[in-house]
Enzyme design. Structure first.
Site, mmCIF file in Angstrom:
data_model
loop_
_atom_site.group_PDB
_atom_site.id
_atom_site.type_symbol
_atom_site.label_atom_id
_atom_site.label_comp_id
_atom_site.label_asym_id
_atom_site.label_seq_id
_atom_site.Cartn_x
_atom_site.Cartn_y
_atom_site.Cartn_z
ATOM 1 N N HIS A 81 -5.805 -7.445 13.126
ATOM 2 C CA HIS A 81 -4.573 -6.643 13.100
ATOM 3 C C HIS A 81 -4.223 -6.267 14.533
ATOM 4 O O HIS A 81 -5.110 -5.997 15.348
ATOM 5 C CB HIS A 81 -4.832 -5.388 12.245
ATOM 6 C CG HIS A 81 -3.614 -4.673 11.780
ATOM 7 N ND1 HIS A 81 -2.528 -5.306 11.221
ATOM 8 C CD2 HIS A 81 -3.300 -3.343 11.772
ATOM 9 C CE1 HIS A 81 -1.608 -4.409 10.887
ATOM 10 N NE2 HIS A 81 -2.055 -3.210 11.218
ATOM 11 N N ARG A 134 -9.882 -0.303 15.758
ATOM 12 C CA ARG A 134 -9.841 0.441 14.491
ATOM 13 C C ARG A 134 -10.782 -0.289 13.530
ATOM 14 O O ARG A 134 -11.979 -0.317 13.771
ATOM 15 C CB ARG A 134 -8.378 0.512 14.001
ATOM 16 C CG ARG A 134 -8.120 1.619 13.013
ATOM 17 C CD ARG A 134 -6.663 1.687 12.590
ATOM 18 N NE ARG A 134 -6.245 0.530 11.786
ATOM 19 C CZ ARG A 134 -5.034 0.405 11.237
ATOM 20 N NH1 ARG A 134 -4.118 1.338 11.410
ATOM 21 N NH2 ARG A 134 -4.735 -0.653 10.516
ATOM 22 N N TYR A 166 15.789 30.379 6.006
ATOM 23 C CA TYR A 166 14.687 31.131 6.630
ATOM 24 C C TYR A 166 14.796 31.152 8.154
ATOM 25 O O TYR A 166 15.009 30.114 8.777
ATOM 26 C CB TYR A 166 13.345 30.486 6.286
ATOM 27 C CG TYR A 166 12.908 30.585 4.851
ATOM 28 C CD1 TYR A 166 13.031 31.763 4.125
ATOM 29 C CD2 TYR A 166 12.347 29.480 4.227
ATOM 30 C CE1 TYR A 166 12.601 31.832 2.810
ATOM 31 C CE2 TYR A 166 11.912 29.536 2.918
ATOM 32 C CZ TYR A 166 12.045 30.715 2.204
ATOM 33 O OH TYR A 166 11.624 30.780 0.916
ATOM 34 N N LYS A 212 0.851 -1.209 0.000
ATOM 35 C CA LYS A 212 0.000 0.000 0.000
ATOM 36 C C LYS A 212 0.880 1.250 0.000
ATOM 37 O O LYS A 212 2.086 1.176 0.303
ATOM 38 C CB LYS A 212 -0.913 -0.021 1.221
ATOM 39 C CG LYS A 212 -0.164 -0.007 2.532
ATOM 40 C CD LYS A 212 -1.095 -0.247 3.702
ATOM 41 C CE LYS A 212 -0.282 -0.314 4.988
ATOM 42 N NZ LYS A 212 -0.901 0.297 6.122
ATOM 43 N N ARG A 271 1.676 -10.942 6.991
ATOM 44 C CA ARG A 271 1.439 -9.734 6.175
ATOM 45 C C ARG A 271 2.472 -8.656 6.480
ATOM 46 O O ARG A 271 2.129 -7.585 6.971
ATOM 47 C CB ARG A 271 0.054 -9.135 6.472
ATOM 48 C CG ARG A 271 -1.146 -9.963 6.192
ATOM 49 C CD ARG A 271 -2.422 -9.099 6.314
ATOM 50 N NE ARG A 271 -2.479 -8.288 7.495
ATOM 51 C CZ ARG A 271 -3.095 -8.621 8.635
ATOM 52 N NH1 ARG A 271 -3.732 -9.772 8.736
ATOM 53 N NH2 ARG A 271 -3.097 -7.789 9.665
ATOM 54 N N CYS A 300 13.488 23.993 3.769
ATOM 55 C CA CYS A 300 12.527 24.761 2.973
ATOM 56 C C CYS A 300 11.763 23.808 2.046
ATOM 57 O O CYS A 300 11.972 22.605 2.082
ATOM 58 C CB CYS A 300 13.264 25.814 2.153
ATOM 59 S SG CYS A 300 14.416 26.792 3.135
ATOM 60 N N ASP A 342 12.012 23.295 -1.166
ATOM 61 C CA ASP A 342 12.794 22.642 -2.216
ATOM 62 C C ASP A 342 14.258 22.452 -1.867
ATOM 63 O O ASP A 342 15.009 21.903 -2.675
ATOM 64 C CB ASP A 342 12.758 23.494 -3.497
ATOM 65 C CG ASP A 342 11.363 23.970 -3.811
ATOM 66 O OD1 ASP A 342 10.527 23.116 -4.136
ATOM 67 O OD2 ASP A 342 11.100 25.179 -3.691
HETATM 68 C C1 LIG Z 1 -3.917 -4.484 7.781
HETATM 69 C C2 LIG Z 1 -2.433 -4.367 7.702
HETATM 70 N N1 LIG Z 1 -1.686 -5.480 7.634
HETATM 71 C C3 LIG Z 1 -0.342 -5.422 7.573
HETATM 72 C C4 LIG Z 1 0.319 -4.206 7.582
HETATM 73 C C5 LIG Z 1 1.804 -4.193 7.529
HETATM 74 O O1 LIG Z 1 2.307 -3.615 8.718
HETATM 75 P P1 LIG Z 1 3.881 -3.479 8.932
HETATM 76 O O2 LIG Z 1 4.352 -2.476 7.945
HETATM 77 O O3 LIG Z 1 4.009 -3.008 10.341
HETATM 78 O O4 LIG Z 1 4.442 -4.807 8.693
HETATM 79 C C6 LIG Z 1 -0.438 -3.032 7.648
HETATM 80 C C7 LIG Z 1 0.233 -1.738 7.672
HETATM 81 O O5 LIG Z 1 -0.049 -0.862 8.433
HETATM 82 C C8 LIG Z 1 -1.850 -3.105 7.696
HETATM 83 O O6 LIG Z 1 -2.607 -2.014 7.751
#
Ligand SMILES: Cc1ncc(COP(=O)(O)O)c(C=O)c1O
Length: 407
Positions: free
Chosen positions: A194, A162, A294, A64, A250, A341, A343
């Site tokens: 999770h 969550r 700045y 993601k 995951r 800044c 850039d």
């Molecule tokens: C539902 C879910 N699974 C797995 C992960 C992977 O987490 P991490 O990057 O801590 O391994 C995330 C990331 O936030 C997540 O939202």
């Protein structure tokens, strides 16, 4: 002077679309202001390392947010080469981009709102997550309109507070899913949750959440659900909680070679994937007492030489790295001088500096002597996740270590 030039012959750059024959093009950093080198061989190796830590589980590569800033498609493909059999993303658009680019690996996306393009997801053979009955209804309607059966993962809130169905809502969700399964529009292939505190290995909620999850699984199975995969382990749990590995792990951050548990000394054999570098755009002498950038937040107390680094908060350099962001330049560690800044920022190279415009400055990477993304996180009071993910869209990602290369 320490110059680590990505144009060395042993490095290659590939087309960020992921379509070019990786390893075929010569790298081009000459003339670039700031760039990120993404080491796909390190990514593949990290995936193999994580698979070895969870040998009985499949691995879902979490890509993601443009693969935590590393590049969605390139990373997904490298992760699959490393042994990932699933890919996971938060948003439909990310999943669509992967499928439309030809990725055929099993793919889960988990965040949706009413009216989301569920039909587009089902058509593209994407697994979907449901935390509430309305999500199941929208998925079922989309699947029915296409004459298809949608694959669904039911998400339990076992204590993160969550996403997911909490408490008695889990029973409702399971029963709703069973009714839809009987109608043929959905099939539940996954049950998942999770963690809230996986990054604190001793935290009591870790085991408590695990127990709640396996109770939730048992309830769903008693109701007639036959999941293909049960999954709960993010990177931290993959690294330090083997009892949470279940059918599928995951990991996100660990795949990118960064640790979710910096307080644990072990690097788990992970290799940082992203190196952020820039070239000095200007080198000049300034007298003692001349404030820099700045607000004059930094004032040298001796006559000195400063360098202008053409990277700023538009590129993802945190503004609160002012005076603290770590750098490697001319072979030595130093920090940003003065305000970051939009850039650019300045580095005080010291009175004897021999630096010239065009010299390379490393913000973070993984080679000996280089600051790390974790160092940046520590300096700016955040986590390494944010340091890499916030990299600006205008920073070119240069891919090294892809197929066709010896790396
Ligand atoms: C539902 C879910 N699974 C797995 C992960 C992977 O987490 P991490 O990057 O801590 O391994 C995330 C990331 O936030 C997540 O939202």
């Amino acid at each position: 002077m320490s110059e680590i030039d990505a144009s060395d012959a042993d490095r290659t750059v590939t087309d960020p679309s992921g379509d070019a024959a990786a390893g075929s093009a010569a790298p081009q950093t000459h003339g670039l202001t700031v760039w990120a080198e993404i080491d796909l061989a390190a990514l593949e190796s990290n995936v193999r390392t994580l698979r070895a830590l969870a040998p009985s589980s499949e691995l879902m590569a979490v890509v993601k947010a443009d693969a935590y800033g590393h590049g969605l498609l390139q990373v997904a493909r490298a992760a699959v080469r490393g042994g990932a059999t699933w890919v996971g993303v938060a948003q439909f658009g990310e999943a669509f981009a992967l499928r439309d680019a030809g990725l055929t690996t099993r793919l889960l996306t988990w965040l949706s709102v009413p009216g989301a393009d569920f039909a587009g997801a089902v058509e593209r053979d994407i697994d979907l997550s449901a935390s509430a009955p309305w999500v199941l209804d929208e998925i079922a309607a989309a699947a029915s309109s296409l004459g298809r059966t949608a694959r669904v993962h039911l998400k339990a809130d076992t204590g993160l507070g969550r996403g997911g169905a909490y408490g008695a809502d889990w029973t409702t969700l399971v029963q709703h899913a069973r009714r839809l399964e009987e109608g043929g529009s959905v099939t539940v292939v996954g049950l998942w949750t999770h963690f809230a505190h996986a990054d604190s290995p001793e935290h009591p909620t870790v085991l408590a959440q695990q127990e709640r999850f396996f109770e939730a699984v048992a309830e769903a199975e008693q109701a007639g659900i036959r999941p293909e995969v049960r999954h709960l382990a993010n990177s931290a749990a993959t690294l330090v909680h083997p009892s949470a590995h279940a059918d599928l792990v995951r990991p996100g951050i660990a795949m990118y070679g960064l640790t979710p548990v910096p307080q644990v000394e072990d690097d788990f054999g992970l290799r940082p994937v992203m190196t952020l570098r820039a070239r000095l755009a200007l080198v000049k002498a300034l007298p003692a007492g001349q404030g820099i950038s700045y607000g004059h937040a930094y004032v040298p107390d001796v006559d000195t030489v400063v360098g202008l680094v053409p990277a700023g908060y538009a590129d993802g350099v945190p503004r609160n790295a002012t005076n603290v962001g770590p750098l490697l330049v001319e072979g030595r560690r130093t920090t940003i001088a003065g305000r970051v800044c939009m850039d650019q920022f300045v580095v005080d190279l010291g009175p004897g500096s021999q630096a010239r415009a065009g010299d390379v400055v490393t913000l973070f990477g993984g080679a000996p002597g280089e600051p790390t993304a974790q160092d940046w996180a520590d300096a700016t009071d955040t986590i390494s996740y944010e340091i890499v993910t916030r990299l600006g869209a205008r920073v070119p990602r240069l891919y090294v270590g892809g197929p066709g290369e010896d790396a």
